[in-house]
Design an enzyme around this catalytic site. Structure first.
Site, PDB file in Angstrom:
ATOM      1  N   SER A   8     -15.130   3.654  -0.040  1.00  0.00           N
ATOM      2  CA  SER A   8     -14.101   3.975   0.951  1.00  0.00           C
ATOM      3  C   SER A   8     -12.709   3.518   0.543  1.00  0.00           C
ATOM      4  O   SER A   8     -11.719   4.022   1.080  1.00  0.00           O
ATOM      5  CB  SER A   8     -14.451   3.341   2.296  1.00  0.00           C
ATOM      6  OG  SER A   8     -14.580   1.937   2.163  1.00  0.00           O
TER       7      SER A   8
ATOM      8  N   GLU B  45      -1.772  -1.123  10.942  1.00  0.00           N
ATOM      9  CA  GLU B  45      -0.856   0.006  11.100  1.00  0.00           C
ATOM     10  C   GLU B  45      -0.875   0.568  12.525  1.00  0.00           C
ATOM     11  O   GLU B  45      -0.004   1.328  12.912  1.00  0.00           O
ATOM     12  CB  GLU B  45      -1.215   1.107  10.088  1.00  0.00           C
ATOM     13  CG  GLU B  45      -0.109   2.102   9.855  1.00  0.00           C
ATOM     14  CD  GLU B  45      -0.314   2.899   8.569  1.00  0.00           C
ATOM     15  OE1 GLU B  45      -1.098   3.850   8.587  1.00  0.00           O
ATOM     16  OE2 GLU B  45       0.301   2.539   7.543  1.00  0.00           O
TER      17      GLU B  45
ATOM     18  N   HIS C  82     -10.158  -1.956   4.425  1.00  0.00           N
ATOM     19  CA  HIS C  82      -9.677  -0.576   4.305  1.00  0.00           C
ATOM     20  C   HIS C  82      -8.167  -0.518   4.414  1.00  0.00           C
ATOM     21  O   HIS C  82      -7.551  -1.250   5.181  1.00  0.00           O
ATOM     22  CB  HIS C  82     -10.330   0.290   5.381  1.00  0.00           C
ATOM     23  CG  HIS C  82     -11.820   0.313   5.272  1.00  0.00           C
ATOM     24  ND1 HIS C  82     -12.642  -0.385   6.135  1.00  0.00           N
ATOM     25  CD2 HIS C  82     -12.634   0.924   4.384  1.00  0.00           C
ATOM     26  CE1 HIS C  82     -13.906  -0.188   5.784  1.00  0.00           C
ATOM     27  NE2 HIS C  82     -13.930   0.599   4.726  1.00  0.00           N
TER      28      HIS C  82
END
Length: 239
Positions: free
Chosen positions: A16, A185, A199
């Protein structure tokens, strides 16, 4: 394409942290989907990475076979695993660093070479794991070193993304490094309370892609001739 020639193809195999993440999978991004703009259209990236996969599960699901059906002489195969190989409690994914992990990686190497393609090993990218002194703690155990040793024993070129990401994270510090990761974010009021230090955000995946391009240049790979130099931001951080 320059002169009408076919583009230089780069296949990506990984997890990922590399994959092309679909919008419905959330805001996370893999560096593999952020690297194409660093190059002219003389280079084509074919991203076969898939979230949650280890060397073992990637091969057992037929994903390596799919790459080897398509890859041709002169193509590159970039190989980055480790995060899910750590999951020893999962018998479908867990591998031992210096035995089965290296054995599965060797299948990628040999498969590429049998097709006349060029394998490139990458050590797994760091998580945002800092100690109190501001140093990145190794959350990936012996897997990075196992990749390094295999590169030497098999005569494979290596991009040490573990060390490059460690240097990047330590340069900016634990707090500023949060912006590289997907959970950070989100808007603070909507932020998932489960911290995700694995991630990447779009910004973070772009920074990791930049580190990969640095490694490509350092190795002198022919695709470095097609780098768009002004795309390399030299660590301009978001405020």
């Amino acid at each position: 394409m320059g002169g009408g020639t076919n583009p230089q193809r780069v296949f990506l195999a990984g997890d990922s942290t590399v994959e092309d993440v679909k919008p419905e999978q959330g805001i996370k991004k893999g560096w593999g989907q952020q690297i194409p703009p660093f190059f002219t259209d003389e280079v084509e990236f074919i991203n076969k990475a898939a979230g949650g996969r280890s060397t073992m599960s990637f091969i057992n699901e037929g994903r390596l076979a799919e790459i080897l059906d398509e890859i041709k002489a002169g193509d590159f195969l970039f190989i980055q695993f480790g995060h899910n190989d750590q999951k020893m409690e999962d018998e479908t994914r867990g591998t031992d660093p210096f035995t089965t992990f290296q054995e599965y990686l060797t299948q990628f190497i040999n498969g590429a070479r049998e097709k006349g393609a060029i394998p490139i090993l990458l050590t797994p990218v760091n998580r945002r794991t800092f100690d109190e002194s501001g140093k990145v703690l190794n959350s990936l155990g012996d897997y990075p070193e196992a990749v390094r040793q295999l590169a030497v024993s098999q005569g494979v070129l290596l991009i040490d993304l573990f060390e490059k990401s460690k240097a990047l994270f330590e340069k900016v510090g634990a707090e500023a490094a949060k912006q590289f990761f997907a959970w950070y974010e989100q808007e603070p009021k909507k932020r998932d309370p489960k911290v995700d230090d694995t991630h990447f955000s779009a910004f973070g995946a772009t920074k990791i892609a930049e580190l990969v391009t640095e490694g490509i240049k350092e190795l002198g790979l022919p695709i470095s001739d097609y780098l768009i130099e002004n795309k390399i931001s030299r660590l301009i951080l978001k405020r």
